[in-house]
Design a protein around this motif. Structure first.
Motif, mmCIF file in Angstrom:
data_model
loop_
_atom_site.group_PDB
_atom_site.id
_atom_site.type_symbol
_atom_site.label_atom_id
_atom_site.label_comp_id
_atom_site.label_asym_id
_atom_site.label_seq_id
_atom_site.Cartn_x
_atom_site.Cartn_y
_atom_site.Cartn_z
ATOM 1 N N SER A 85 -13.848 -14.686 1.135
ATOM 2 C CA SER A 85 -12.733 -14.490 2.056
ATOM 3 C C SER A 85 -11.829 -15.707 2.190
ATOM 4 C CB SER A 85 -13.273 -14.090 3.424
ATOM 5 O OG SER A 85 -14.217 -15.036 3.853
ATOM 6 N N SER A 86 -12.321 -16.888 1.857
ATOM 7 C CA SER A 86 -11.453 -18.047 2.049
ATOM 8 C C SER A 86 -10.740 -18.458 0.769
ATOM 9 C CB SER A 86 -12.260 -19.207 2.615
ATOM 10 O OG SER A 86 -13.366 -19.445 1.803
ATOM 11 N N ASP A 93 -1.601 -14.691 -4.815
ATOM 12 C CA ASP A 93 -1.769 -15.653 -3.730
ATOM 13 C C ASP A 93 -2.107 -15.010 -2.396
ATOM 14 O OD1 ASP A 93 -1.342 -17.879 -5.332
ATOM 15 O OD2 ASP A 93 0.819 -17.511 -5.299
ATOM 16 N N PHE A 94 -2.540 -13.761 -2.444
ATOM 17 C CA PHE A 94 -2.941 -13.123 -1.191
ATOM 18 C C PHE A 94 -4.418 -13.408 -0.932
ATOM 19 C CE2 PHE A 94 0.351 -10.071 0.259
ATOM 20 C CZ PHE A 94 1.323 -10.458 -0.630
ATOM 21 N N SER A 131 -8.257 -10.767 3.194
ATOM 22 C CA SER A 131 -7.996 -10.095 4.469
ATOM 23 C C SER A 131 -6.571 -9.563 4.551
ATOM 24 C CB SER A 131 -8.265 -11.051 5.618
ATOM 25 O OG SER A 131 -7.498 -12.222 5.449
ATOM 26 N N GLU A 132 -5.735 -9.928 3.572
ATOM 27 C CA GLU A 132 -4.337 -9.500 3.655
ATOM 28 C C GLU A 132 -4.038 -8.284 2.777
ATOM 29 O OE1 GLU A 132 -2.526 -13.954 4.417
ATOM 30 O OE2 GLU A 132 -2.647 -13.158 2.407
ATOM 31 N N GLN A 147 -8.944 -4.319 -2.164
ATOM 32 C CA GLN A 147 -10.063 -5.275 -2.229
ATOM 33 C C GLN A 147 -11.060 -4.835 -3.284
ATOM 34 O OE1 GLN A 147 -11.749 -5.750 1.680
ATOM 35 N NE2 GLN A 147 -9.880 -6.628 2.509
#
Ligand SMILES: Nc1ncnc2c1ncn2[C@@H]1O[C@H](COP(=O)(O)OP(=O)(O)OP(=O)(O)O)[C@@H](O)[C@H]1O
Ligand SMILES: [Mg+2]
Lengths: 380, 262
Positions: B100-101, B141-142, B145-146, B152
């Motif tokens: 996620s990060s 670059d997303f 979570s976006e 996903q």
């Protein structure tokens, strides 16, 4: 699996009909060596608009994404220069995979990469975020107060079993660490005091020093700081990871207020347990002081006890305990607040836990200063 | 790059029993996944499909039985050996499990940086290509979570494909996807097999997709806690003698059973 050494080569030549032919040979694999196609860009510039680029792969042996990526880059360069691409020379699989890659058009309004922020901007935004964080904290405390009102009216929705578990975690399970820290705290206070007081032959006042310091301030303060690091961080991490998995959203859309269901029991648990832990810390701290008094200063247990009891008043004890519960509320509020504000990634949960501890400790110290002034004015 | 050379076993499962503690999920599973197969794992929800996948990639250990990669035991291999065996394997988890990060490009590029000599720019190009293959061009670059749930899932597939694995394990690729994207995904899986020779193990309920891509399959049953059928999905649909399997493959529409030919 892959060949020991996989080497791809590329050559460029102009065909008679004016087309540019890219001749790819050998093995083009991700894990092998491949030439960079940088020189190609210059060659492409020499072509007239609407010129043609073709491929010759008759000597190509093996390929994987290494080739696909290179060819995709060539396609892109050609599109930018409005050149035609003749794909017929490419292996069938490459053509079909690249057709799949082009099946969905590129998202063009994607973000641009981040810009360098000037120094003054950064200073400004640090100031603003500090300012925001105070007002956020006040707003969150307001929300907690409202929920607390509902709780007192018996209308808040939360699970009793959650509350009991939280009480156990914040109370019973913290006893050991609180004991160790306060014991050492009392010991250190007594030790530092003893050295000074010995100069006046007034070592008996070590008992007063330790007793008053622990009961009025240090007991509550140290316990608050311990709880900020222990429980505040845990609250932020729990709520933050619930945020990541959308559990908090799920609660809200099921009509259960996360403030009542998650925040309220945590605040109650700490507000209930902190006074008890404070009294416990006071007691253990005084014991720590007594160890120094009895061994280093040769005071008798009875004198030490009486001196301590005379130094303390009920008001001092009540003041300390009151401070303790305020600190507890501050720690719980800052932990829950940072957790609820957490972003939706693993690292933002970490950030939430860190900033919960920082916020908690800063709030405790600020409150401690405020109490000192107010209690002084009230003549406590 | 060649079409399935006749039955080279890639993974062999022998008499496998899977359990969580005392809770036995499935027993006596025996089947073989050949090179170039698109192998479908079917069965009702909760019967242990994802768990089977976890066993195949060594996240869970069998209570009984054995798993072989090629002709070497995977179950009995040393941890370092296992890790090497898994180098050629890509996995898409049911929940996506993106980091996620990290941005999508970083998610896809991480293993490229670890296991190849590619430079940062090249890694980014490869990552863009992989994302384009799953229809996510421009989303480099997303952060996870976006993007949407289906996106996903696709990004997870791009990550699984990043090293051009020779085996891909995919848990429910088309869950949460619209029919068009789901179809594109099927085409991609077929193309990976045909062009890159990837062997694909896919857990799915999507009937259209099962028949379109699967050339072999196994059917797990929760009630009898074992596999009740194996073979090419279309054949099972038309000729299986197990009513449960036929009913599953006909979406429970009993009346059409046995009345058509593939
Ligand atoms: N970590 C675990 N511990 C104990 N039991 C588990 C665990 N994970 C799964 N199970 C149980 O194992 C069974 C099978 O789970 P699994 O995830 O393999 O199902 P599945 O076939 O993939 O289902 P679905 O199609 O819904 O994804 C379920 O009944 C579940 O309760
Ligand atoms: Mg599953």
């Amino acid at each position: 699996m892959t060949a020991v050494e996989s080497i791809g080569t590329a050559a460029i030549e102009h065909r008679q009909d004016g087309a540019l032919v890219i001749r790819l040979a050998g093995s083009w694999q991700l894990r092998g060596s491949r030439p960079s196609l940088a020189g190609l860009e210059r060659e492409l510039d020499t072509l007239p608009p609407l010129g043609t680029v073709a491929f010759d792969t008759s000597e190509l042996t093996e390929w994987d994404s290494g080739l696909l990526t290179a060819v995709a880059m060539v396609f892109e360069s050609c599109t930018r220069r409005r050149l035609n691409v003749d794909r017929s020379g490419l292996p069938e699989g490459v053509r079909r995979l690249l057709a799949l890659a082009e099946a969905v058009p590129e998202k063009t309004d994607a973000r641009t990469s981040e810009m360098e922020v000037p120094f003054l901007n950064r200073v400004g935004s640090i100031y603003l975020s500090a300012y925001d964080s105070v007002s956020e904290m006040l707003a969150f405390m307001g929300a907690v107060t409202l929920v607390f009102g509902k709780f007192l009216a018996g209308k808040a929705r939360y699970r009793k079993s959650d509350l009991l578990l939280l009480v156990q975690q914040a109370g019973l399970e913290a006893l050991a660490i609180v004991a160790i820290v306060s014991f050492l705290m009392g010991l250190i206070l007594a030790f530092v005091g003893a050295i000074q007081l010995q100069a006046f032959g007034a070592t008996i006042y070590v008992a007063d020093l330790v007793g008053i310091a622990m009961v009025r301030d240090m007991g509550a303060l140290m316990t608050g700081i311990i709880m900020a690091g222990r429980t505040g961080a845990a609250y932020a991490a729990q709520l933050g990871s619930m945020k990541v998995t959308q559990e908090i959203d799920a609660l809200a859309t099921s009509g259960v207020s996360p403030m009542e269901f998650l925040v309220l029991p945590r605040v109650i648990a700490l507000v209930l347990m902190m006074p008890l832990l404070t009294v416990y810390a006071d007691f253990v701290g005084i014991l720590g002081g007594a160890v120094v008094g009895l061994t280093m200063l040769d005071l008798s247990p009875l004198t030490y006890y009486q001196q301590t009891v005379n130094a303390l008043s009920f008001g001092a004890l009540a003041g300390g305990v009151f401070k303790g519960s305020v600190y507890g509320a501050l720690v719980a509020v800052s932990g829950c607040m940072r957790g609820m504000q957490s972003g939706r990634s693993a690292s933002s949960v970490g950030d939430a836990a860190t900033s919960a501890v920082v916020t908690g400790i800063v709030a405790i110290i600020a409150a401690c200063g405020l109490f000192s002034v107010v209690f002084y004015i009230l003549g406590f | 790059m060649s079409q399935n050379p006749a039955s080279v076993p890639e993974v062999t499962v022998r008499n496998l029993t899977m359990a969580y503690g005392d809770f036995v999920l499935q027993r006596n599973l025996s089947f073989q996944i050949n090179r170039g197969d698109i192998f479908v794992v079917m069965g009702g929800s909760g019967c242990g499909k994802s768990t089977l996948m976890r066993h195949l990639i060594g996240l869970n250990d069998p209570v009984e039985g054995e798993i072989l990669y090629g002709d070497e035991s995977f179950t009995r291999a040393e941890p370092e050996r296992r890790e090497r065996m898994l180098r050629g394997v890509g996995v898409l988890y049911q929940s996506g499990a993106l980091w996620s990060s990290m941005t999508l490009a970083e998610n896809v590029g991480l293993v490229l940086g670890e296991f190849t000599d590619l430079g940062p720019d090249e890694i980014r190009d490869v990552a863009s290509l992989k994302l384009a293959l799953v229809g996510l061009k421009g989303f480099e670059d997303f952060y996870p979570s976006e993007i949407s749930g289906g996106m996903q899932k696709r990004a997870g597939l791009a990550r699984a494909m990043s090293l051009d694995p020779k085996m891909l394990f995919i848990d429910e690729p088309s869950a949460g996807l619209d029919p068009i994207s789901s179809r594109l995904l099927d085409d991609l899986i077929l193309e990976l097999r045909d062009s890159l020779g990837t062997t694909v193990v896919v857990v799915t309920h999507e009937l259209a997709s099962i028949f379109a891509i699967g050339n072999n399959s196994v059917f797990l049953d929760a009630e009898s806690r074992t596999m009740i059928a194996q073979g090419p999905p279309t054949e099972l649909r038309d000729h299986s003698d197990n009513p449960k399997v036929r009913s599953f493959l006909h979406r429970g529409e009993h009346q059409v059973m046995g009345s058509e030919n593939g």
